[in-house]
Design a protein around this motif. Structure first.
Motif, short mmCIF file in Angstrom:
data_model
loop_
_atom_site.label_atom_id
_atom_site.label_comp_id
_atom_site.label_asym_id
_atom_site.label_seq_id
_atom_site.Cartn_x
_atom_site.Cartn_y
_atom_site.Cartn_z
N GLU A 224 -3.24 -12.22 11.45
CA GLU A 224 -2.26 -11.62 12.35
C GLU A 224 -1.47 -12.69 13.10
N GLU A 225 -2.11 -13.81 13.39
CA GLU A 225 -1.44 -14.88 14.12
C GLU A 225 -0.22 -15.39 13.36
N LEU A 226 -0.40 -15.73 12.09
CA LEU A 226 0.72 -16.21 11.29
C LEU A 226 1.73 -15.10 11.03
N GLN A 227 1.25 -13.89 10.83
CA GLN A 227 2.16 -12.77 10.59
C GLN A 227 3.12 -12.58 11.75
N ALA A 228 2.67 -12.91 12.96
CA ALA A 228 3.51 -12.72 14.15
C ALA A 228 4.42 -13.91 14.41
N ALA A 229 4.24 -15.01 13.68
CA ALA A 229 5.03 -16.22 13.93
C ALA A 229 6.41 -16.14 13.28
N ARG A 230 7.32 -16.98 13.78
CA ARG A 230 8.68 -17.03 13.24
C ARG A 230 8.74 -18.04 12.10
N THR A 231 8.40 -17.60 10.92
CA THR A 231 8.46 -18.44 9.74
C THR A 231 8.61 -17.55 8.51
N ARG A 232 9.32 -18.03 7.50
CA ARG A 232 9.43 -17.25 6.27
C ARG A 232 8.20 -17.43 5.39
N LEU A 233 7.42 -18.49 5.64
CA LEU A 233 6.25 -18.78 4.83
C LEU A 233 5.03 -18.13 5.46
N LYS A 234 4.60 -17.01 4.91
CA LYS A 234 3.44 -16.30 5.44
C LYS A 234 2.41 -16.08 4.34
N GLU A 235 2.51 -14.97 3.57
CA GLU A 235 1.55 -14.74 2.50
C GLU A 235 1.54 -15.88 1.49
N SER A 236 2.69 -16.54 1.32
CA SER A 236 2.76 -17.62 0.34
C SER A 236 1.84 -18.78 0.70
N ARG A 237 1.54 -18.94 1.99
CA ARG A 237 0.64 -20.03 2.39
C ARG A 237 -0.75 -19.81 1.81
N ARG A 238 -1.21 -18.57 1.76
CA ARG A 238 -2.51 -18.30 1.16
C ARG A 238 -2.47 -18.55 -0.34
N ARG A 239 -1.36 -18.21 -1.00
CA ARG A 239 -1.25 -18.48 -2.43
C ARG A 239 -1.29 -20.00 -2.69
N GLU A 240 -0.61 -20.76 -1.85
CA GLU A 240 -0.65 -22.21 -2.01
C GLU A 240 -2.06 -22.75 -1.76
N LEU A 241 -2.74 -22.21 -0.77
CA LEU A 241 -4.11 -22.62 -0.49
C LEU A 241 -5.00 -22.35 -1.71
N ASP A 242 -4.85 -21.17 -2.30
CA ASP A 242 -5.65 -20.84 -3.48
C ASP A 242 -5.34 -21.80 -4.64
N ALA A 243 -4.08 -22.18 -4.80
CA ALA A 243 -3.71 -23.11 -5.86
C ALA A 243 -4.34 -24.48 -5.63
N LEU A 244 -4.28 -24.96 -4.40
CA LEU A 244 -4.80 -26.29 -4.07
C LEU A 244 -6.32 -26.39 -4.21
N THR A 245 -7.00 -25.25 -4.17
CA THR A 245 -8.46 -25.24 -4.28
C THR A 245 -8.94 -24.70 -5.62
N SER A 246 -8.03 -24.49 -6.56
CA SER A 246 -8.40 -23.86 -7.83
C SER A 246 -9.05 -24.85 -8.79
N ALA A 247 -9.98 -24.35 -9.61
CA ALA A 247 -10.62 -25.17 -10.63
C ALA A 247 -9.61 -25.61 -11.68
N GLU A 248 -8.60 -24.79 -11.93
CA GLU A 248 -7.58 -25.14 -12.93
C GLU A 248 -6.81 -26.39 -12.53
N VAL A 249 -6.50 -26.52 -11.24
CA VAL A 249 -5.78 -27.70 -10.75
C VAL A 249 -6.68 -28.92 -10.81
N ARG A 250 -7.92 -28.78 -10.44
CA ARG A 250 -8.87 -29.89 -10.53
C ARG A 250 -8.97 -30.38 -11.98
N ALA A 251 -9.04 -29.44 -12.91
CA ALA A 251 -9.15 -29.81 -14.32
C ALA A 251 -7.90 -30.55 -14.79
N ALA A 252 -6.73 -30.11 -14.33
CA ALA A 252 -5.47 -30.76 -14.72
C ALA A 252 -5.44 -32.21 -14.23
#
Length: 267
Positions: A224-252
């Protein structure tokens, strides 16, 4: 050799962004971040930085989109033209705040890449030299190879802007060289911010050129904290977090003989 420095912007923005950045460092590939001295959760970020000494911390210099500053880059240009912002004074104060918190910044970048503007670049290069902060972001995106991202993933407007930034390249490097600043060999992340998953990040990693590449990213949890903030980057931050911690990226990274690096380690 191929070196990759995944660097997260906006440390200090909100607590959930701060927690996401630390999670990306502890559980993923993130090696660096830049701290917003103007961020409302600056103190929380500083505490986390001290608890995670293996994470390089730089300064995310702010002249737009924060209290007391114009909301847009266009507004900033107008204020600069009218001489209403003392750029060096504003930005050096932000660096001093980070230093006073007991952190020694390893690198500098700017919110919304405002150091592409000549008066901002001049101030940033001077600050880097005076405070002995060796690295400054070069915000000129690598070209995206066919197949790196799914068709239509990156908005055409962002592609156009990315190509257009090249006009500033020559002066940019002259100014940094004059002040003894260092930059990475390559930069990626501008075009795909908010528009990639683990598979797409893995493709980009496999296409990395020789040398040192900074990958700009914006990971975070989205509460809710980020949802209330003035930024266009909201749900996408979680997608980026998931990418940065993914096994697929580690393998690459392992399959492509890419070395994760920190600014502090590169000589």
């Amino acid at each position: 050799m191929k070196y990759l420095i995944p660097n997260a912007d906006d440390f200090g923005y909100t607590r959930d962004v701060n927690d996401g950045i630390i999670h990306a460092h502890r559980q993923g590939i993130l090696t660096a971040t830049t701290l917003m001295a103007t961020g409302r959760e600056f103190d929380h970020a500083v505490e986390l930085a001290h608890q995670n000494p293996g994470l390089d911390v730089g300064v995310h210099l702010v002249l737009v989109g924060s209290d007391g500053f114009p909301p847009t880059v266009t507004g900033l240009i107008g204020e600069l033209t009218r001489g209403r912002i003392r750029v060096y004074d504003e930005l050096s104060a932000q660096v001093r705040k980070v230093l006073a918190a007991g952190l020694q910044p390893t690198h500098l970048d700017t919110h919304k890449h405002t150091h592409l503007l000549p008066p901002v670049l001049d101030a940033v290069a001077r600050i880097a030299s005076e405070f002995q902060i060796p690295w400054v972001r070069r915000p000129f995106d690598l070209p995206l190879h066919a197949g790196t991202l799914h068709a239509g993933t990156v908005p055409w407007q962002r592609r156009v802007v990315s190509r257009g930034l090249g006009f500033a390249r020559a002066r940019f490097h002259r100014v940094l060289t004059r002040h003894g600043c260092r930059t990475t060999d390559h930069f990626a992340g501008f075009q795909i911010t908010g528009h990639y998953d683990g598979a797409e990040l893995a493709r980009l990693i496999r296409d990395l050129p020789e040398g040192v590449t900074e990958f700009m990213c914006h990971p975070g949890f989205c509460t809710e904290e980020l949802q209330a903030a003035r930024t266009r980057l909201k749900e996408s931050r979680r997608r980026e977090l998931d990418a940065l911690t993914s096994a697929e990226v580690r393998a690459a990274i392992e399959e492509s003989n890419v070395t994760l690096a920190r600014y502090a380690e590169i000589r």
